[in-house]
Design an enzyme around this catalytic site. Structure first.
Site, PDB file in Angstrom:
ATOM      1  N   ASN A  90      -0.432   2.701   2.663  1.00  0.00           N
ATOM      2  CA  ASN A  90       0.988   2.810   2.960  1.00  0.00           C
ATOM      3  C   ASN A  90       1.328   2.092   4.268  1.00  0.00           C
ATOM      4  OD1 ASN A  90       3.679   4.256   2.475  1.00  0.00           O
ATOM      5  ND2 ASN A  90       3.214   4.851   4.576  1.00  0.00           N
ATOM      6  N   GLU A  91       2.323   1.229   4.220  1.00  0.00           N
ATOM      7  CA  GLU A  91       2.814   0.425   5.360  1.00  0.00           C
ATOM      8  C   GLU A  91       1.693   0.115   6.356  1.00  0.00           C
ATOM      9  OE1 GLU A  91       6.257   2.552   6.722  1.00  0.00           O
ATOM     10  OE2 GLU A  91       5.106   4.091   7.753  1.00  0.00           O
ATOM     11  N   TYR A 112      14.018  -0.081   6.178  1.00  0.00           N
ATOM     12  CA  TYR A 112      15.161   0.703   6.653  1.00  0.00           C
ATOM     13  C   TYR A 112      16.043  -0.095   7.614  1.00  0.00           C
ATOM     14  CZ  TYR A 112      12.411   4.840   5.208  1.00  0.00           C
ATOM     15  OH  TYR A 112      11.689   5.767   4.502  1.00  0.00           O
ATOM     16  N   TRP A 130      13.939   7.335   0.087  1.00  0.00           N
ATOM     17  CA  TRP A 130      13.225   8.300   0.921  1.00  0.00           C
ATOM     18  C   TRP A 130      14.285   9.159   1.580  1.00  0.00           C
ATOM     19  CZ3 TRP A 130       8.055   9.215   1.581  1.00  0.00           C
ATOM     20  CH2 TRP A 130       7.705  10.118   2.592  1.00  0.00           C
ATOM     21  N   GLU A 165      10.243   2.737  -0.018  1.00  0.00           N
ATOM     22  CA  GLU A 165      11.031   3.674   0.790  1.00  0.00           C
ATOM     23  C   GLU A 165      12.274   2.978   1.293  1.00  0.00           C
ATOM     24  OE1 GLU A 165       9.142   5.599   4.101  1.00  0.00           O
ATOM     25  OE2 GLU A 165       7.255   5.865   3.025  1.00  0.00           O
ATOM     26  N   HIS A 197      -1.945   7.453   3.113  1.00  0.00           N
ATOM     27  CA  HIS A 197      -0.677   7.548   3.825  1.00  0.00           C
ATOM     28  C   HIS A 197      -0.917   8.193   5.193  1.00  0.00           C
ATOM     29  CE1 HIS A 197       3.936   8.094   3.170  1.00  0.00           C
ATOM     30  NE2 HIS A 197       3.659   7.973   4.452  1.00  0.00           N
TER      31      HIS A 197
END
Length: 438
Positions: A119-120, A262, A372, A327, A74
């Protein structure tokens, strides 16, 4: 420019936090292991304190009936590897990352059944090696604080190495651990909900191009073993090439697709000729204008819209593969009075979870959703200025006291099946319960 040494102090308060998770009603908790805390220099001896902490934390989760979902990387790798050979810009990191993952599988695999390698990966690469505004801060744009980097090439080199490292770890797990431990390995990408700014054909093509560069860049390799044609054509020789053997290893290397989501974003064809840019980089290669905003109540997110906006590979990946939303949440200014009665966060979560439910009913194989974040923490880009937490943390208190926000009570009620907590009536009920508990 804040100090993250202690932050919410999860290292010392993990038992208290797991108890709070159980009381809230969580069935699963997603967290990351820090490579540097487990293996200080990235390879070699294991730090016994780091190993013991993660074992204690994972076992505490399991004792409380909470499924651990573990992310191996991450945004942080040992400084020694950065100094030694440049970190992710060098293929040597693939071997070191695989050895680190081997330690994690061996030590924690008895209890952990869900592993995320990177992660992403797309946003980590763009931010860290193209724009230079997130770790490790490499770029070649004048006027920015980057001391090193080449935005024209490193973005694609690092993305390539991330994919090969993921494939290497996935292969290791399947060969050495899967039959003994069970479990599965996934790959995480940051996903925008791209929509055309207008109904014009140009903006529709621009939207597909945005999908190719942001999602297809790493999604197509893990499904088909190659990069999108649009990227090959535009990036040319700056885009690394998989050997036939590497292509077969990357292809099918994810047991599930994990998204971090998001934002919605409108896409417009970029009238500016990318060749006029002084530096050829990911953004000039992309060649479209993107205007993003947070998903809000009344909007329909890409999960509930089906795969209409994601033809071809995205249809297959996002609607025929198991999906976990790693998330999703609402950022708000770190103001205690506002945060404790964070109604906008409830409205956001209620709308988004409702959209995911529609997607599941329409055929999406979405299997998990993580808010998140569980509590306020040290955010990567905004420090302590903004937060996503369901629980507030008093960072000026040496004990780092946790307090429920209105969203924590709402989410707990939702998880426990108190359906009256959904919608405006439920938000009003949360206000009433919050006032009583206060």
């Amino acid at each position: 420019m804040d100090n993250g040494d202690i932050a919410c102090d999860g290292y010392h308060k993990y038992k208290e936090d797991v108890k709070l998770m159980a009381e809230t009603g969580l069935r699963a908790f997603r967290f990351s292991i820090s490579w540097s805390r487990l293996i200080l220099n990235g390879r070699g001896s294991i730090n016994p304190k780091g190993l013991q902490f993660y074992k204690n934390f994972i076992q505490e989760l399991v004792r409380h009936g909470i499924e651990p979902h573990v992310t191996l990387y991450h945004y942080d790798h040992p400084q020694y590897l950065e100094d030694d050979y440049g970190g992710w810009i060098n293929r040597r990191i693939i071997k070191d990352f695989t050895a680190y993952a081997d330690v994690c599988f061996r030590e924690f695999g008895r209890y952990v059944k869900f592993w995320t390698t990177i992660n992403e990966a797309n946003i980590f690469t763009i931010g860290g090696y193209n724009d230079g505004n997130s770790p490790p801060g490499r770029c070649s744009f004048p006027g920015r604080n980057c001391l090193l980097g080449n935005s024209s090439t490193e973005t694609y080199i690092v993305g390539h190495n991330l994919l090969l490292a993921h494939a290497s770890v996935s292969r290791l797990f399947k060969q050495k651990y899967k039959d003994i431990q069970g479990g599965s390995v996934g790959f995480s990408l940051y996903a925008f909900d791209f929509t055309p700014s207008t109904s014009s054909k140009d903006d529709e093509i621009a939207t597909q191009r945005a999908n190719d560069f942001y999602l297809g860049w790493m999604l197509e390799p893990v499904i088909y073993g190659h990069y999108p044609d649009a990227m090959k054509k535009t990036v040319g020789s700056r885009l690394p090439v998989f050997s036939e053997e590497e292509s077969e290893q990357v292809k099918g290397s994810s047991d599930f697709i994990e998204t971090i989501h998001y934002l919605t974003a409108s896409v417009t064809k970029n009238e500016m000729n990318p060749s006029l840019s002084r530096i050829t980089d990911f953004n000039s290669d992309l060649g479209v204008s993107i205007n993003s905003s947070f998903f809000s109540e009344g909007q329909v997110c890409w999960f509930s819209m089906g795969y209409g906006r994601h033809p071809g590979v995205y249809k297959a990946a996002l609607w025929q593969s198991p999906v976990y939303i790693l998330e999703n949440g609402k950022i708000m200014k770190q103001d205690l009075e506002l945060q404790q009665k964070d109604t906008p966060r409830i409205e956001y979560l209620e709308a988004y979870i409702g959209a995911v439910l529609k997607a599941v009913r329409n055929g999406s194989d979405t299997r998990g959703y993580f808010v998140w974040s569980f509590m306020d923490l040290y955010e990567l880009l905004t420090g302590y200025e903004h937060s996503y937490g369901l629980y507030s943390v008093n960072f000026s208190d040496p004990q780092r006291k946790r307090s429920p926000k209105l969203s924590a009570l709402w989410y707990s009620g939702f998880l426990k099946g108190k359906t009256t907590f959904l919608g405006s009536q439920g938000i009003m009920q949360s206000h009433s319960n919050f006032s009583s508990s206060s």
